[in-house]
Design a protein around this motif. Structure first.
Motif, mmCIF file in Angstrom:
data_model
loop_
_atom_site.group_PDB
_atom_site.id
_atom_site.type_symbol
_atom_site.label_atom_id
_atom_site.label_comp_id
_atom_site.label_asym_id
_atom_site.label_seq_id
_atom_site.Cartn_x
_atom_site.Cartn_y
_atom_site.Cartn_z
ATOM 1 N N GLU A 2 1.078 -1.145 0.385
ATOM 2 C CA GLU A 2 -0.184 -0.161 0.016
ATOM 3 C C GLU A 2 0.711 1.509 0.283
ATOM 4 O O GLU A 2 1.874 1.293 1.230
ATOM 5 N N ILE A 14 -5.607 13.624 14.193
ATOM 6 C CA ILE A 14 -5.893 12.623 15.073
ATOM 7 C C ILE A 14 -5.427 13.099 16.064
ATOM 8 O O ILE A 14 -5.992 12.039 17.235
ATOM 9 N N THR A 18 -7.869 12.152 19.128
ATOM 10 C CA THR A 18 -7.275 11.081 20.547
ATOM 11 C C THR A 18 -7.645 11.852 22.183
ATOM 12 O O THR A 18 -7.917 10.851 22.470
ATOM 13 N N MET A 21 -10.718 11.222 22.817
ATOM 14 C CA MET A 21 -10.994 10.175 23.656
ATOM 15 C C MET A 21 -10.616 10.065 24.303
ATOM 16 O O MET A 21 -11.418 9.303 25.827
ATOM 17 N N ILE A 22 -9.467 10.600 24.803
ATOM 18 C CA ILE A 22 -8.830 9.959 25.978
ATOM 19 C C ILE A 22 -9.806 10.468 27.250
ATOM 20 O O ILE A 22 -9.391 10.758 28.291
ATOM 21 N N ALA A 25 -12.431 9.238 28.406
ATOM 22 C CA ALA A 25 -12.496 7.909 29.475
ATOM 23 C C ALA A 25 -12.233 8.030 30.782
ATOM 24 O O ALA A 25 -12.810 7.991 31.125
ATOM 25 N N ILE B 133 -14.165 -1.278 23.865
ATOM 26 C CA ILE B 133 -14.607 -0.225 24.440
ATOM 27 C C ILE B 133 -16.494 -0.409 24.615
ATOM 28 O O ILE B 133 -16.886 -0.543 26.196
ATOM 29 N N LEU B 165 -10.677 1.214 29.037
ATOM 30 C CA LEU B 165 -11.286 2.045 28.741
ATOM 31 C C LEU B 165 -10.273 3.336 28.671
ATOM 32 O O LEU B 165 -10.294 3.998 27.147
ATOM 33 N N ILE B 166 -9.492 3.547 29.222
ATOM 34 C CA ILE B 166 -8.156 4.825 28.781
ATOM 35 C C ILE B 166 -7.609 4.599 27.783
ATOM 36 O O ILE B 166 -7.617 5.248 26.478
ATOM 37 N N CYS B 169 -9.759 3.514 24.279
ATOM 38 C CA CYS B 169 -10.295 5.097 23.871
ATOM 39 C C CYS B 169 -8.812 5.823 23.478
ATOM 40 O O CYS B 169 -9.267 6.756 22.216
ATOM 41 N N GLY B 170 -7.522 5.926 23.434
ATOM 42 C CA GLY B 170 -6.597 6.940 23.600
ATOM 43 C C GLY B 170 -6.098 6.386 22.540
ATOM 44 O O GLY B 170 -6.022 7.615 20.875
ATOM 45 N N LEU B 172 -7.287 4.948 20.113
ATOM 46 C CA LEU B 172 -8.748 4.831 18.818
ATOM 47 C C LEU B 172 -8.034 5.280 17.652
ATOM 48 O O LEU B 172 -7.928 4.129 16.685
ATOM 49 N N PHE B 173 -8.321 6.430 17.519
ATOM 50 C CA PHE B 173 -8.061 7.280 16.563
ATOM 51 C C PHE B 173 -6.241 6.807 15.856
ATOM 52 O O PHE B 173 -5.823 6.739 14.639
ATOM 53 N N ILE B 174 -5.578 6.834 17.208
ATOM 54 C CA ILE B 174 -4.185 6.347 15.928
ATOM 55 C C ILE B 174 -4.082 4.969 15.388
ATOM 56 O O ILE B 174 -3.332 4.599 14.821
ATOM 57 N N SER B 177 -5.862 4.844 12.044
ATOM 58 C CA SER B 177 -5.610 5.909 11.057
ATOM 59 C C SER B 177 -3.467 5.940 10.467
ATOM 60 O O SER B 177 -3.133 6.192 10.323
ATOM 61 N N HIS B 179 -2.826 3.059 9.147
ATOM 62 C CA HIS B 179 -2.295 2.845 7.729
ATOM 63 C C HIS B 179 -2.131 3.557 7.399
ATOM 64 O O HIS B 179 -0.863 3.383 6.000
ATOM 65 N N LEU B 180 -1.877 5.382 7.284
ATOM 66 C CA LEU B 180 -1.795 6.251 6.086
ATOM 67 C C LEU B 180 -0.406 6.680 6.745
ATOM 68 O O LEU B 180 0.044 7.544 5.616
ATOM 69 N N PHE B 181 0.151 6.291 7.619
ATOM 70 C CA PHE B 181 1.604 6.889 7.742
ATOM 71 C C PHE B 181 2.390 5.776 7.742
ATOM 72 O O PHE B 181 4.131 6.513 8.227
ATOM 73 N N LEU B 191 2.028 10.811 17.499
ATOM 74 C CA LEU B 191 1.642 9.831 17.786
ATOM 75 C C LEU B 191 1.929 8.709 18.899
ATOM 76 O O LEU B 191 1.397 8.037 19.547
ATOM 77 N N ILE B 194 2.430 9.282 22.076
ATOM 78 C CA ILE B 194 1.559 9.233 23.014
ATOM 79 C C ILE B 194 0.322 7.265 22.828
ATOM 80 O O ILE B 194 0.115 6.974 24.368
ATOM 81 N N LEU B 198 -0.119 6.276 26.816
ATOM 82 C CA LEU B 198 -1.260 5.454 27.431
ATOM 83 C C LEU B 198 -0.911 4.152 27.731
ATOM 84 O O LEU B 198 -1.377 3.748 28.359
#
Lengths: 273, 222
Positions: A2, A14, A18, A21-22, A25, B133, B165-166, B169-170, B172-174, B177, B179-181, B191, B194, B198
């Motif tokens: 890819e 992002i 993040t 979300m933190i 939580a 979650i 949960l912490i 949740c924290g 999740l977005f990392i 995404s 596969h983009l990086f 990222l 972070i 966590l």
């Protein structure tokens, strides 16, 4: 493979996502913990209230019981006792004027005996319910009288030592509750512990009144004796009415010791004021 | 600088995980059976960490390990919550087992057909994170302190769930995404730092609650 995409503008998004979300939580975790603490506090408060209510109920029932005893003792003495005395008097008047008779004489004697017994029993029940000496003379005299009665009737070795000022135990709540405590302890020593020797001490030390009680009976295991446990509960509740503390030492085969401590009531009232 | 911080967090969390493993497996006689999924999760995480670090030292691509870890963590964490909340009907039904099987199949299919093993498995990782979650939220709303279970055990469950949960949740977005990086380290480092922080917090929560459970220290008063 890819192809990697250079999207620098996505990184802040992002990052923001993040952080949101933190924050969510952590907020949820904090809210949950606070709620749990609140629930625990509420449960503890409810338990304390329930306990306090039970204690107040028990104390009220004790006080109601004392009022009932007072009323019944008064009724027995004033109503039944006095009428029995009048009956006894009239009986003797009739006996005096009735002719001697072989048939009637034993019947008169039986009736006289029964009347005397009934008067004596009524008097004893009335005194057991509420000794007049407690009201008329005071706690010290009532305890002395109790000791004398028990020495005669139960053939016990009972020692009562007193080293206290009358005024310190003058309050009726003190007189009544200390007397009942001793009465109950003595009753248990005789009936259950089969004691032959009882020691009662009432003294004052550094402005605290002490009631020390001990017997040489068979003792008991408070953890395994439900009935005795209930009796001790009565004791603890009476001590609580006096705002005092109690220390009980007993074990099977090792007798019974009890030490009650409380402040004189006039002092408690001064402190409350 | 960020890379050094990332490495520090990573190694610290590895040491916490190692300590947790030792603490758990040296006290197996104490633990009830419902804690066994947690023990296996610790062991599995440890093996994955070792494998990942070996590949990193050898300067090889360690993303295949992430694919295996995603599948393993999903199955073990699902098992853990099923054991922890036995009174929730959905966990005890046969449908739950079917769902686990189906999602595991999806994770494997994603690896074979969509996102190959040497790339980030962001689709399956995101799906697994969202499910975990949901498990965590279900716990918060449904956990009952059963009588007969020690307070320290309740504390452990609540702490572990808070950590789950912490972390999930924290991060999740990392992972969503990730596969983009691929190939773009400079954007990654902040990222991933972070994510490492966590994960470290998660491991610290695990080790402290496990310690209290092992030695039955009294709970802090409310």
């Amino acid at each position: 493979m890819e192809a990697s995409i250079q999207t620098p503008e996505i990184v802040p998004l992002i990052l923001i996502g993040t952080l949101v979300m933190i924050t969510l939580a952590f907020t949820l975790v904090i809210l949950y913990n606070n709620q749990q603490r609140k629930i625990v506090r509420q449960q503890l408060t409810a338990q304390e209230r329930e306990l306090q209510y039970q204690q107040e109920l028990f104390q009220k029932s004790l006080m109601t019981q004392e009022e009932e005893r007072r009323r019944i003792a008064a009724d027995l003495h004033d109503e039944i006792g006095s009428k029995l005395n009048v009956l006894h008097l009239n009986f003797h008047r009739i006996k005096k004027i009735a002719p001697e008779n072989d048939v009637l004489t034993p019947i008169w004697e039986d009736i006289s005996y029964l009347l005397n017994q009934t008067i004596e029993t009524t008097r004893r029940i009335s005194h057991d319910l509420l000794p007049p000496i407690l009201e008329d003379m005071g706690l010290i005299e009532a305890l002395e009288e109790l000791s004398k009665q028990l020495k005669h009737s139960e053939s016990l070795e009972i020692q009562f030592e007193c080293n206290i000022q009358r005024e310190q135990v003058e309050a009726s709540i003190v007189k009544l509750n200390v007397f009942r405590i001793v009465q109950e302890l003595v009753s248990n020593s005789i009936k259950h512990a089969k004691a032959s020797n009882i020691m009662i001490e009432l003294y004052e030390n550094e402005n605290i009144i002490h009631l020390a009680y001990s017997d040489n009976g068979q003792g008991f295991d408070p953890d395994n004796n439900h009935k005795a446990g209930l009796g001790l509960r009565n004791l603890y509740n009476r001590v609580k009415i006096l705002n005092g503390k109690v220390n009980v030492q007993t074990a099977l085969g090792e007798g019974f010791k009890c030490h009650v401590m409380f402040q004189p009531f006039h002092q408690q009232q001064t402190q409350l004021a | 600088m960020l890379y050094t911080i990332l490495l520090s967090f990573s190694w610290l969390s590895f040491f916490c995980l190692t300590a947790s493993i030792i603490l758990y497996w040296s006290n197996t006689a104490k633990w009830p059976s419902r804690l066994s999924p947690f023990g296996f999760l610790l062991l599995f995480s440890f093996v994955i960490e070792i494998a990942s670090r070996i590949l990193w030292f050898l300067k090889s691509n360690n993303l295949p390990v992430l694919h295996i870890y995603t599948l393993g963590e999903f199955i073990l964490i699902s098992w853990f919550y099923q054991k922890t909340l036995p009174h929730i009907k959905i966990y005890q039904s046969n449908n739950f087992k079917l769902i686990i099987f189906a999602i595991s199949a999806l994770i494997i299919l994603n690896t074979f057909f969509l996102q190959p093993i040497h790339l980030f498995n962001s689709y399956s990782k995101t799906l697994v994170q969202i499910i975990i979650i949901i498990y965590s939220m279900l716990f918060f709303f449904n956990y009952k302190e059963e009588e007969g279970i020690d307070d320290s055990m309740h504390y452990f469950y609540k702490s572990f769930n808070s950590g789950v949960l912490i972390y999930y949740c924290g991060s999740l977005f990392i992972f969503m995404s990730s596969h983009l990086f691929l190939g773009n380290k400079s954007n990654l480092t902040g990222l991933w730092a972070i994510n490492a922080l966590l994960y470290l917090i998660f491991q610290i929560i695990i080790i402290t609650s496990l310690w209290k459970l092992a030695y039955k220290l009294p709970k802090l008063s409310p």
